[in-house]
Design a protein around this motif. Structure first.
Motif, PDB file in Angstrom:
ATOM      1  N   THR A 340      43.687  30.719  33.112  1.00  0.00           N
ATOM      2  CA  THR A 340      43.513  32.017  32.449  1.00  0.00           C
ATOM      3  C   THR A 340      43.532  33.179  33.436  1.00  0.00           C
ATOM      4  O   THR A 340      43.040  34.260  33.147  1.00  0.00           O
ATOM      5  CB  THR A 340      42.194  32.043  31.640  1.00  0.00           C
ATOM      6  N   ASN A 341      44.114  32.931  34.602  1.00  0.00           N
ATOM      7  CA  ASN A 341      44.313  33.992  35.591  1.00  0.00           C
ATOM      8  C   ASN A 341      45.744  33.941  36.097  1.00  0.00           C
ATOM      9  O   ASN A 341      46.334  32.862  36.218  1.00  0.00           O
ATOM     10  CB  ASN A 341      43.349  33.823  36.775  1.00  0.00           C
ATOM     11  N   LYS A 342      46.300  35.116  36.399  1.00  0.00           N
ATOM     12  CA  LYS A 342      47.668  35.109  36.908  1.00  0.00           C
ATOM     13  C   LYS A 342      47.683  34.520  38.317  1.00  0.00           C
ATOM     14  O   LYS A 342      46.646  34.442  38.988  1.00  0.00           O
ATOM     15  CB  LYS A 342      48.268  36.510  36.877  1.00  0.00           C
ATOM     16  N   LEU A 343      48.874  34.087  38.737  1.00  0.00           N
ATOM     17  CA  LEU A 343      49.025  33.491  40.061  1.00  0.00           C
ATOM     18  C   LEU A 343      48.850  34.569  41.128  1.00  0.00           C
ATOM     19  O   LEU A 343      49.602  35.536  41.174  1.00  0.00           O
ATOM     20  CB  LEU A 343      50.406  32.844  40.189  1.00  0.00           C
ATOM     21  N   GLN A 344      47.830  34.399  41.973  1.00  0.00           N
ATOM     22  CA  GLN A 344      47.533  35.382  43.018  1.00  0.00           C
ATOM     23  C   GLN A 344      47.139  34.665  44.296  1.00  0.00           C
ATOM     24  O   GLN A 344      45.972  34.675  44.689  1.00  0.00           O
ATOM     25  CB  GLN A 344      46.391  36.312  42.591  1.00  0.00           C
ATOM     26  N   GLY A 345      48.075  34.005  44.903  1.00  0.00           N
ATOM     27  CA  GLY A 345      47.776  33.304  46.152  1.00  0.00           C
ATOM     28  C   GLY A 345      46.691  32.259  45.939  1.00  0.00           C
ATOM     29  O   GLY A 345      46.730  31.471  45.004  1.00  0.00           O
ATOM     30  N   LYS A 346      45.667  32.291  46.797  1.00  0.00           N
ATOM     31  CA  LYS A 346      44.568  31.323  46.685  1.00  0.00           C
ATOM     32  C   LYS A 346      43.329  31.938  46.036  1.00  0.00           C
ATOM     33  O   LYS A 346      42.230  31.393  46.138  1.00  0.00           O
ATOM     34  CB  LYS A 346      44.214  30.770  48.074  1.00  0.00           C
ATOM     35  N   ARG A 347      43.513  33.045  45.344  1.00  0.00           N
ATOM     36  CA  ARG A 347      42.356  33.766  44.826  1.00  0.00           C
ATOM     37  C   ARG A 347      41.553  32.955  43.810  1.00  0.00           C
ATOM     38  O   ARG A 347      40.346  33.131  43.682  1.00  0.00           O
ATOM     39  CB  ARG A 347      42.806  35.092  44.212  1.00  0.00           C
ATOM     40  N   THR A 348      42.227  32.056  43.075  1.00  0.00           N
ATOM     41  CA  THR A 348      41.484  31.277  42.073  1.00  0.00           C
ATOM     42  C   THR A 348      40.411  30.398  42.716  1.00  0.00           C
ATOM     43  O   THR A 348      39.427  30.053  42.071  1.00  0.00           O
ATOM     44  CB  THR A 348      42.433  30.390  41.248  1.00  0.00           C
ATOM     45  N   LEU A 349      40.584  30.054  43.994  1.00  0.00           N
ATOM     46  CA  LEU A 349      39.599  29.199  44.660  1.00  0.00           C
ATOM     47  C   LEU A 349      38.302  29.943  44.958  1.00  0.00           C
ATOM     48  O   LEU A 349      37.269  29.326  45.253  1.00  0.00           O
ATOM     49  CB  LEU A 349      40.205  28.620  45.951  1.00  0.00           C
ATOM     50  N   ASP A 350      38.323  31.277  44.835  1.00  0.00           N
ATOM     51  CA  ASP A 350      37.083  32.052  45.003  1.00  0.00           C
ATOM     52  C   ASP A 350      36.014  31.598  44.012  1.00  0.00           C
ATOM     53  O   ASP A 350      34.819  31.746  44.259  1.00  0.00           O
ATOM     54  CB  ASP A 350      37.347  33.555  44.810  1.00  0.00           C
ATOM     55  N   PHE A 351      36.470  31.051  42.875  1.00  0.00           N
ATOM     56  CA  PHE A 351      35.582  30.498  41.847  1.00  0.00           C
ATOM     57  C   PHE A 351      34.569  29.524  42.456  1.00  0.00           C
ATOM     58  O   PHE A 351      33.413  29.471  42.043  1.00  0.00           O
ATOM     59  CB  PHE A 351      36.443  29.782  40.798  1.00  0.00           C
ATOM     60  N   ALA A 352      35.016  28.759  43.449  1.00  0.00           N
ATOM     61  CA  ALA A 352      34.183  27.688  43.996  1.00  0.00           C
ATOM     62  C   ALA A 352      33.558  28.005  45.339  1.00  0.00           C
ATOM     63  O   ALA A 352      32.648  27.312  45.787  1.00  0.00           O
ATOM     64  CB  ALA A 352      35.028  26.410  44.124  1.00  0.00           C
ATOM     65  N   LYS A 353      34.015  29.076  45.996  1.00  0.00           N
ATOM     66  CA  LYS A 353      33.541  29.337  47.362  1.00  0.00           C
ATOM     67  C   LYS A 353      32.109  29.841  47.387  1.00  0.00           C
ATOM     68  O   LYS A 353      31.700  30.622  46.541  1.00  0.00           O
ATOM     69  CB  LYS A 353      34.450  30.374  48.033  1.00  0.00           C
ATOM     70  N   ILE A 354      31.379  29.367  48.381  1.00  0.00           N
ATOM     71  CA  ILE A 354      30.058  29.920  48.660  1.00  0.00           C
ATOM     72  C   ILE A 354      30.281  31.094  49.598  1.00  0.00           C
ATOM     73  O   ILE A 354      30.805  30.931  50.703  1.00  0.00           O
ATOM     74  CB  ILE A 354      29.136  28.871  49.320  1.00  0.00           C
TER      75      ILE A 354
END
Length: 360
Positions: A340-354
């Motif tokens: 549910t997010n557009k493709l933006q590099g590795k930004r979707t992994l921010d979901f999991a980062k501490i």
């Protein structure tokens, strides 16, 4: 595939690039033209040292120490490798390529019987489009959930070509075996039990996306597929044997083209494996570019844990020198966030980062 948003999404008019190419071969609509900073640049005379690693699965399955070390290096430093002697019958590989090409060559009205609704990732069309002013990729996609059966949408499995369903079933079974085997040796390369990922993943989720990139009169202005990392644990890419070179991966600050090797499959580490290995093995940004005269076909399989699994860095890979970089989360929630997010590099992994706390 993962759940989709309930709110209606307005994406505006999306040209079908194959039809656009037929009707106006010299035209590139404004919505496909990238901002200057995002346009692909031709990098001349790239050193062969920037070729992605090659893994021979037949050696890996003998637990050849050199090959296991090569896999470890590929996963740590590249996040990508090509695998030879992958064990999938070449007739099966050829058959899936043929039915995928046959599907894309069907009349538009036939393909539109299987529409990809805005905000979803199954069916025919363009995925990851969420607004009316978003730049579009020069690509047609056809995506399907495959395993487990509950993620399938039977209405989207085409009746033409007539052998499509059977061919995809056979191919997907073989790719599933390959993913399990690769994950076994990835575990070994980390010093873990070989079956650790299979035990952890439950009934693994598997999806396929077929991409067709027609030639483009101005390949310098467009992208075939926007830069992104994959949300999967592993991704398996089959490139059409007569296709143009289109896949590029980000190595440092350089976009490196991946030269197809006959009868090889391209494997990449997904975000999920980066989280599980606490960042030791990396998912890497990649994109697709187009060609002025040649088309390109690719068949991509995504392999990931069951949606009900809770994930986080594995205890064996966290210590004082390598503190926990990612939080624990439900994989279904992450998958929903990803689609549910557009493709933006590795930004979707921010979901999991501490997020590290930096004192002033």
């Amino acid at each position: 595939m993962a759940p989709v948003p309930s709110l209606p999404i307005k994406v505006g008019h999306i040209d079908d690039v194959q039809e656009l190419r037929k009707a106006k071969p010299a035209t590139v609509p404004e919505r496909f033209i990238r901002d200057m900073a995002d346009r692909p640049k031709v990098v001349p005379n790239l050193s062969s040292s920037l070729d992605i690693p090659i893994i021979d699965l037949s050696k890996l399955m003998k637990t050849d120490k050199d090959e296991v070390m090569q896999l470890k290096t590929a996963s740590e430093e590249w996040g990508f490798f090509q695998v030879l002697n992958h064990g999938i019958d070449l007739n099966v590989v050829e058959d899936i390529e043929n039915v995928a090409k046959d599907f894309f060559m069907l009349p538009l009205q036939e393909k539109q019987k299987y529409p990809m609704a805005p905000g979803t990732v199954q069916g025919y069309g363009q995925a990851f489009v969420f607004s009316e002013n978003q730049k579009l990729d020069w690509c047609n996609m056809f995506a399907l959930g495959v395993e487990p059966p509950c993620i399938r949408n039977p209405k989207l499995w085409p009746s033409k070509p007539v052998n499509f369903r059977e061919t995809l079933e056979i191919y997907s079974r073989e790719v599933r075996k390959l993913c399990k085997t690769l994950l076994k040796y990835i575990a070994v390369s980390l010093g873990l039990k070989g079956d650790v990922f299979e035990e952890m993943f439950g009934v693994a989720v598997q999806a396929v996306r077929m991409n067709y990139y027609p030639p483009c009169s101005r390949p310098d202005l467009v992208l075939g597929l926007s830069p992104h990392s994959d949300g999967s644990a592993l991704t398996v890419l089959q490139q059409g044997k007569d296709s143009s070179v289109g896949l590029q991966i980000l190595k440092g600050k350089t976009w490196v083209p991946v030269q197809p090797i006959p009868n090889a499959l391209v494997i990449n580490i997904g975000d999920t494996l980066e989280v599980l290995t606490n960042g030791k093995y990396k998912s890497v940004e990649h994109r697709a570019v187009t060609h002025k005269e040649r088309d390109r076909l690719s068949i991509v399989t995504f392999y990931a844990p069951s949606y009900d699994i809770e994930l986080g860095p594995m205890a064996e890979l966290v210590d004082e020198k390598n503190p926990c970089r990612y939080r624990r989360y439900n994989h279904g929630e992450y998958s929903k966030h990803y689609v549910t997010n557009k493709l933006q590099g590795k930004r979707t992994l921010d979901f999991a980062k501490i997020q590290s706390k930096i004192s002033n």
